[in-house]
Design a protein around this motif. Structure first.
Motif, PDB file in Angstrom:
ATOM      1  N   GLU A 206       1.012  -1.524   0.386  1.00  0.00           N
ATOM      2  CA  GLU A 206       0.113  -0.194  -0.077  1.00  0.00           C
ATOM      3  C   GLU A 206       0.750   1.102   0.047  1.00  0.00           C
ATOM      4  O   GLU A 206       0.550   2.329  -0.534  1.00  0.00           O
ATOM      5  CB  GLU A 206      -0.656   0.423   1.464  1.00  0.00           C
ATOM      6  CG  GLU A 206      -1.923  -1.285   1.595  1.00  0.00           C
ATOM      7  CD  GLU A 206      -3.318  -1.192  -0.035  1.00  0.00           C
ATOM      8  OE1 GLU A 206      -2.951   0.198  -0.586  1.00  0.00           O
ATOM      9  OE2 GLU A 206      -3.923  -1.152   0.055  1.00  0.00           O
ATOM     10  N   ARG A 207       2.288   1.188   0.354  1.00  0.00           N
ATOM     11  CA  ARG A 207       2.482   1.816   0.910  1.00  0.00           C
ATOM     12  C   ARG A 207       4.050   2.370  -0.899  1.00  0.00           C
ATOM     13  O   ARG A 207       4.492   3.143  -1.178  1.00  0.00           O
ATOM     14  CB  ARG A 207       3.880   2.184   2.086  1.00  0.00           C
ATOM     15  CG  ARG A 207       2.954   2.181   2.977  1.00  0.00           C
ATOM     16  CD  ARG A 207       4.354   2.933   4.317  1.00  0.00           C
ATOM     17  NE  ARG A 207       4.759   1.389   4.013  1.00  0.00           N
ATOM     18  CZ  ARG A 207       5.302   0.316   5.539  1.00  0.00           C
ATOM     19  NH1 ARG A 207       3.998   0.839   6.260  1.00  0.00           N
ATOM     20  NH2 ARG A 207       6.188  -0.850   4.803  1.00  0.00           N
TER      21      ARG A 207
ATOM     22  N   VAL B 163       2.945   2.635  -4.161  1.00  0.00           N
ATOM     23  CA  VAL B 163       2.732   4.199  -5.334  1.00  0.00           C
ATOM     24  C   VAL B 163       3.419   5.249  -4.945  1.00  0.00           C
ATOM     25  O   VAL B 163       3.168   6.234  -5.256  1.00  0.00           O
ATOM     26  CB  VAL B 163       0.684   3.196  -5.746  1.00  0.00           C
ATOM     27  CG1 VAL B 163       0.584   5.057  -6.789  1.00  0.00           C
ATOM     28  CG2 VAL B 163       1.173   2.199  -6.156  1.00  0.00           C
ATOM     29  N   PRO B 164       2.857   5.201  -3.403  1.00  0.00           N
ATOM     30  CA  PRO B 164       2.469   6.888  -2.978  1.00  0.00           C
ATOM     31  C   PRO B 164       4.087   6.740  -3.173  1.00  0.00           C
ATOM     32  O   PRO B 164       4.246   8.369  -3.464  1.00  0.00           O
ATOM     33  CB  PRO B 164       1.929   7.060  -1.251  1.00  0.00           C
ATOM     34  CG  PRO B 164       0.764   5.646  -1.543  1.00  0.00           C
ATOM     35  CD  PRO B 164       1.238   5.033  -2.429  1.00  0.00           C
TER      36      PRO B 164
ATOM     37  N   ARG C 293      -3.820  -4.283  -5.263  1.00  0.00           N
ATOM     38  CA  ARG C 293      -3.204  -3.498  -5.013  1.00  0.00           C
ATOM     39  C   ARG C 293      -2.425  -2.345  -5.630  1.00  0.00           C
ATOM     40  O   ARG C 293      -3.363  -1.186  -5.072  1.00  0.00           O
ATOM     41  CB  ARG C 293      -2.888  -3.421  -3.492  1.00  0.00           C
ATOM     42  CG  ARG C 293      -3.654  -4.741  -2.440  1.00  0.00           C
ATOM     43  CD  ARG C 293      -2.364  -4.409  -0.611  1.00  0.00           C
ATOM     44  NE  ARG C 293      -3.084  -5.814  -0.695  1.00  0.00           N
ATOM     45  CZ  ARG C 293      -4.501  -5.688   0.525  1.00  0.00           C
ATOM     46  NH1 ARG C 293      -4.617  -3.859   0.391  1.00  0.00           N
ATOM     47  NH2 ARG C 293      -4.743  -6.652   0.978  1.00  0.00           N
ATOM     48  N   LEU C 294      -1.842  -2.555  -5.805  1.00  0.00           N
ATOM     49  CA  LEU C 294      -0.917  -1.557  -6.691  1.00  0.00           C
ATOM     50  C   LEU C 294      -1.844  -0.601  -7.843  1.00  0.00           C
ATOM     51  O   LEU C 294      -1.711   0.067  -7.742  1.00  0.00           O
ATOM     52  CB  LEU C 294       0.089  -2.179  -7.897  1.00  0.00           C
ATOM     53  CG  LEU C 294       1.359  -2.912  -6.090  1.00  0.00           C
ATOM     54  CD1 LEU C 294       2.229  -3.268  -6.995  1.00  0.00           C
ATOM     55  CD2 LEU C 294       2.187  -1.629  -5.941  1.00  0.00           C
TER      56      LEU C 294
ATOM     57  N   ARG D 174      -4.695  -0.403  -8.231  1.00  0.00           N
ATOM     58  CA  ARG D 174      -5.867   0.319  -7.389  1.00  0.00           C
ATOM     59  C   ARG D 174      -5.245   1.807  -6.773  1.00  0.00           C
ATOM     60  O   ARG D 174      -5.848   3.004  -7.022  1.00  0.00           O
ATOM     61  CB  ARG D 174      -6.542  -0.189  -5.852  1.00  0.00           C
ATOM     62  CG  ARG D 174      -8.038   0.720  -5.358  1.00  0.00           C
ATOM     63  CD  ARG D 174      -8.010  -0.024  -4.116  1.00  0.00           C
ATOM     64  NE  ARG D 174      -7.039  -0.448  -2.945  1.00  0.00           N
ATOM     65  CZ  ARG D 174      -7.050  -1.727  -2.255  1.00  0.00           C
ATOM     66  NH1 ARG D 174      -8.585  -1.674  -1.935  1.00  0.00           N
ATOM     67  NH2 ARG D 174      -6.593  -1.998  -1.161  1.00  0.00           N
ATOM     68  N   ALA D 175      -4.445   1.953  -5.849  1.00  0.00           N
ATOM     69  CA  ALA D 175      -3.518   2.745  -5.616  1.00  0.00           C
ATOM     70  C   ALA D 175      -3.105   4.146  -6.654  1.00  0.00           C
ATOM     71  O   ALA D 175      -2.987   5.069  -6.421  1.00  0.00           O
ATOM     72  CB  ALA D 175      -2.332   3.048  -4.990  1.00  0.00           C
TER      73      ALA D 175
ATOM     74  N   ARG E 163      -5.994   5.802  -9.098  1.00  0.00           N
ATOM     75  CA  ARG E 163      -6.490   7.975  -8.840  1.00  0.00           C
ATOM     76  C   ARG E 163      -5.975   8.566  -9.263  1.00  0.00           C
ATOM     77  O   ARG E 163      -6.084   9.722 -10.021  1.00  0.00           O
ATOM     78  CB  ARG E 163      -6.522   7.916  -7.606  1.00  0.00           C
ATOM     79  CG  ARG E 163      -7.328   9.055  -6.469  1.00  0.00           C
ATOM     80  CD  ARG E 163      -7.588   9.098  -5.410  1.00  0.00           C
ATOM     81  NE  ARG E 163      -8.233   7.618  -4.945  1.00  0.00           N
ATOM     82  CZ  ARG E 163      -9.819   8.107  -4.927  1.00  0.00           C
ATOM     83  NH1 ARG E 163     -10.321   8.781  -5.072  1.00  0.00           N
ATOM     84  NH2 ARG E 163     -10.570   7.137  -4.638  1.00  0.00           N
TER      85      ARG E 163
END
Length: 253
Positions: free
Chosen positions: A75-76, A78-79, A124-125, A127-128, A131
């Protein structure tokens, strides 16, 4: 004259970036001018590969360590790539693992590990990444599947399920984001020559090659070229597709 498939000014996150196929994909994208965030689970190997790319192409590439079996780390990712690169134009879901066995002998943990890394992490990647790509009204998502996801393979029910799931997931995503200038496609390699296949006995290599009309295993650079095309601006009207790169081994529509 502008060159085809020029990725200058674009940024990309590549998972499994320092592996056999991953490194070939990374070279292909960097050669076309993209700046890369290289992800993998081995920090030393990633740093060495980053230095190699920077020396060869000079685009100030970066590395981000991530264990794709850990949902919080995923989850971290892509950011972190966006923080480092400033934006994210291209996501390449390349990393994958195998835990092969006949279905009667396959353990739950071997099924779970392959689904978690090969399918869930890619979800997950995606989805991230979706956006920020939708806000930018541009994006390229390329996922490396496998001929096994279309044909099946004995001893790989978990791997085939994950790869087939990636293909179906990509088709669904492509329909959701097409109107925002984002494409989502797959590249499905056949037998590709890597460090792992290089150590196979000659007789086994010959048996593999006999199944391939081209008479040889593919090269990582041939997968990289397919990814570079799908990541390019020129591929804007190609979405929801799987590009099979397998030397004719399985001729799939």
């Amino acid at each position: 004259m502008d060159r085809l498939f020029d990725l200058s000014g674009m940024t990309a996150l590549v998972t499994g970036a320092a592996g056999g196929i991953g490194s070939a994909i990374s070279h292909a994208l960097a050669r076309q001018g993209a700046r890369l965030a290289l992800s993998g689970s081995n920090p030393a190997k990633l740093r060495a590969f980053r230095d190699e790319l920077n020396e060869t192409y000079g685009h100030d590439h970066v590395e981000i360590t991530c264990d794709l079996s850990d949902a919080e780390q995923v989850e971290r990712l892509v950011p972190a790539a966006i923080d480092t690169l400033g934006k994210l134009d291209i996501l390449v879901n390349n990393a994958g693992i195998t835990r092969d066995n006949l279905v009667m002998r396959m353990k739950d943990e071997d099924w779970d590990a392959v689904i978690r890394v090969n399918l869930e992490a890619a979800f997950r990647l995606m989805r991230a990444a979706t956006r920020p790509m939708m806000k930018a009204r541009f994006g390229r998502i390329v996922t490396i599947t496998s001929v096994v996801g279309a044909t099946g393979n004995p001893g790989q029910t978990n791997y085939a399920a994950a790869k087939g799931g990636l293909t179906a997931m990509t088709k669904a995503l492509a329909q959701e984001v097409a109107s925002r200038g984002i494409t989502a496609n797959c590249v499905a390699p056949g037998f590709i020559r890597t460090a792992m296949t290089d150590v196979l006995p000659d007789a086994q290599k010959e048996a593999l090659n006999a199944r391939i009309p081209a008479g040889r295993m593919g090269e990582g650079a041939e997968i990289g070229a397919a990814v570079a095309f799908l990541a390019s601006r020129e591929a804007a009207y190609v979405t929801g597709q799987t590009l099979h790169v397998n030397g004719g081994m399985a001729m799939l529509s």
